[in-house]
Design a protein around this motif. Sequence first.
Motif, PDB file in Angstrom:
ATOM      1  N   VAL A 130      -4.706   1.958   0.665  1.00 33.68           N
ATOM      2  CA  VAL A 130      -4.030   3.096   0.030  1.00 33.68           C
ATOM      3  C   VAL A 130      -4.776   4.388   0.337  1.00 33.68           C
ATOM      4  CG1 VAL A 130      -3.418   4.126  -2.193  1.00 33.68           C
ATOM      5  CG2 VAL A 130      -3.024   1.682  -1.797  1.00 33.68           C
ATOM      6  N   GLN A 131      -6.089   4.359   0.203  1.00 41.04           N
ATOM      7  CA  GLN A 131      -6.863   5.583   0.429  1.00 41.04           C
ATOM      8  C   GLN A 131      -6.771   6.044   1.877  1.00 41.04           C
ATOM      9  OE1 GLN A 131     -10.658   4.415  -1.212  1.00 41.04           O
ATOM     10  NE2 GLN A 131     -10.140   5.247  -3.231  1.00 41.04           N
ATOM     11  N   ALA A 145       0.831  -1.207   0.000  1.00 48.65           N
ATOM     12  CA  ALA A 145       0.000   0.000   0.000  1.00 48.65           C
ATOM     13  C   ALA A 145       0.865   1.256   0.000  1.00 48.65           C
ATOM     14  CB  ALA A 145      -0.927  -0.010   1.202  1.00 48.65           C
ATOM     15  N   ARG A 146       1.946   1.242   0.757  1.00 46.62           N
ATOM     16  CA  ARG A 146       2.829   2.418   0.798  1.00 46.62           C
ATOM     17  C   ARG A 146       3.513   2.647  -0.549  1.00 46.62           C
ATOM     18  NH1 ARG A 146       3.990   0.332   6.020  1.00 46.62           N
ATOM     19  NH2 ARG A 146       5.910  -0.637   5.268  1.00 46.62           N
ATOM     20  N   ARG A 147       3.870   1.546  -1.245  1.00 41.31           N
ATOM     21  CA  ARG A 147       4.500   1.700  -2.560  1.00 41.31           C
ATOM     22  C   ARG A 147       3.507   2.271  -3.577  1.00 41.31           C
ATOM     23  NH1 ARG A 147       7.491   0.650   0.590  1.00 41.31           N
ATOM     24  NH2 ARG A 147       7.652   2.904   0.386  1.00 41.31           N
ATOM     25  N   ILE A 148       2.270   1.805  -3.525  1.00 39.80           N
ATOM     26  CA  ILE A 148       1.245   2.323  -4.436  1.00 39.80           C
ATOM     27  C   ILE A 148       0.980   3.794  -4.135  1.00 39.80           C
ATOM     28  CG2 ILE A 148      -1.180   2.131  -5.136  1.00 39.80           C
ATOM     29  CD1 ILE A 148      -0.972  -0.888  -4.517  1.00 39.80           C
ATOM     30  N   ALA A 149       0.904   4.127  -2.854  1.00 42.54           N
ATOM     31  CA  ALA A 149       0.687   5.525  -2.471  1.00 42.54           C
ATOM     32  C   ALA A 149       1.836   6.406  -2.948  1.00 42.54           C
ATOM     33  CB  ALA A 149       0.521   5.633  -0.960  1.00 42.54           C
ATOM     34  N   MET A 151      -8.470   9.258   3.906  1.00 41.81           N
ATOM     35  CA  MET A 151      -9.855   8.937   3.607  1.00 41.81           C
ATOM     36  C   MET A 151     -10.372   7.851   4.555  1.00 41.81           C
ATOM     37  SD  MET A 151      -9.447   8.840  -0.557  1.00 41.81           S
ATOM     38  CE  MET A 151     -11.173   8.540  -0.922  1.00 41.81           C
ATOM     39  N   ASP A 152     -11.677   7.897   4.853  1.00 41.71           N
ATOM     40  CA  ASP A 152     -12.329   6.787   5.542  1.00 41.71           C
ATOM     41  C   ASP A 152     -12.697   5.734   4.494  1.00 41.71           C
ATOM     42  OD1 ASP A 152     -12.203   8.505   7.679  1.00 41.71           O
ATOM     43  OD2 ASP A 152     -14.348   8.923   7.738  1.00 41.71           O
ATOM     44  N   THR A 153     -12.876   4.485   4.905  1.00 37.53           N
ATOM     45  CA  THR A 153     -13.309   3.457   3.970  1.00 37.53           C
ATOM     46  C   THR A 153     -14.293   2.502   4.646  1.00 37.53           C
ATOM     47  OG1 THR A 153     -11.520   1.886   4.473  1.00 37.53           O
ATOM     48  CG2 THR A 153     -11.103   3.493   2.723  1.00 37.53           C
ATOM     49  N   ILE A 154     -15.185   1.954   3.828  1.00 38.49           N
ATOM     50  CA  ILE A 154     -16.086   0.886   4.243  1.00 38.49           C
ATOM     51  C   ILE A 154     -16.024  -0.193   3.173  1.00 38.49           C
ATOM     52  CG2 ILE A 154     -18.464   0.209   4.734  1.00 38.49           C
ATOM     53  CD1 ILE A 154     -19.079   3.070   5.503  1.00 38.49           C
ATOM     54  N   ALA A 155     -15.897  -1.454   3.587  1.00 43.63           N
ATOM     55  CA  ALA A 155     -15.815  -2.562   2.634  1.00 43.63           C
ATOM     56  C   ALA A 155     -17.179  -3.223   2.454  1.00 43.63           C
ATOM     57  CB  ALA A 155     -14.791  -3.592   3.102  1.00 43.63           C
TER      58      ALA A 155
END
Length: 235
Positions: free
Chosen positions: A91-92, A18-22, A97-101
């Motif tokens: 990543v978000q 995730a850090r690499r994508i960010a 950002m907040d997220t909901i799956a």
Amino acid sequence: MSIRKKIADSEAVLNWTARRIASYIRMVNRNTQWQRIGYEELDQLADQGEPVIVVLWHQRLAQSPYFFPLDKGRICSITSSARAGSMVGRVQKLFGMDTIAMTSKNANNIAVSREVIGKIKRGISIGIAADGPRGPERVLSTVPLVWARTSGKRVFGITFSARHGSEAGTWDRLLMPRPWRNQGVFLCREWTENVPRKASEEELETLRLSLEAHMNDITAEADRMVGREPWSPKG
């Protein structure tokens, strides 16, 4: 469980990825000359603490952390609970950002809808890739319409395009911008149709097609602005 699966599901590996994508997303943003068009109304609403529903295409997720004015308000992104969707969420979150799956289980998604409406009531905007998580490509789901009908909140379509980039060999043909010496555009435009609280199935389908066309129109416009060939269906 195989060693390969253990590695793939490792929190350390997932967080590293995730850090690499960010880092890639930030590099693209930093090294691209951007235009930001049509955000006046959304910026004003965010400043006022008024939540909205943001719709995008899955193909344009690569710069989604910059779609919404996070310096002015909060947004919660709806992702899939599957591995790829979970990575999008990780990543978000790195961008604030907040997220909901969501899952494929209907009972779970009823609970998600309740959580979404709860966040809207607390002044948090909602963002969703309306043809995700598995497509079909650019076939809009009714989910954002149902949330608009329930909440009464305004709906904004947002997209981006970049002059230099390639499309991944995924179902959505994810646009991956070149991370240096690029030109790009963020385009935001409100979808102004009203979603009646007691809309019939026929009315909802008409509105779905309208929002789908709106998203295709603004994405094609963004592509033309940077000199890209607009999207066309496969086959």
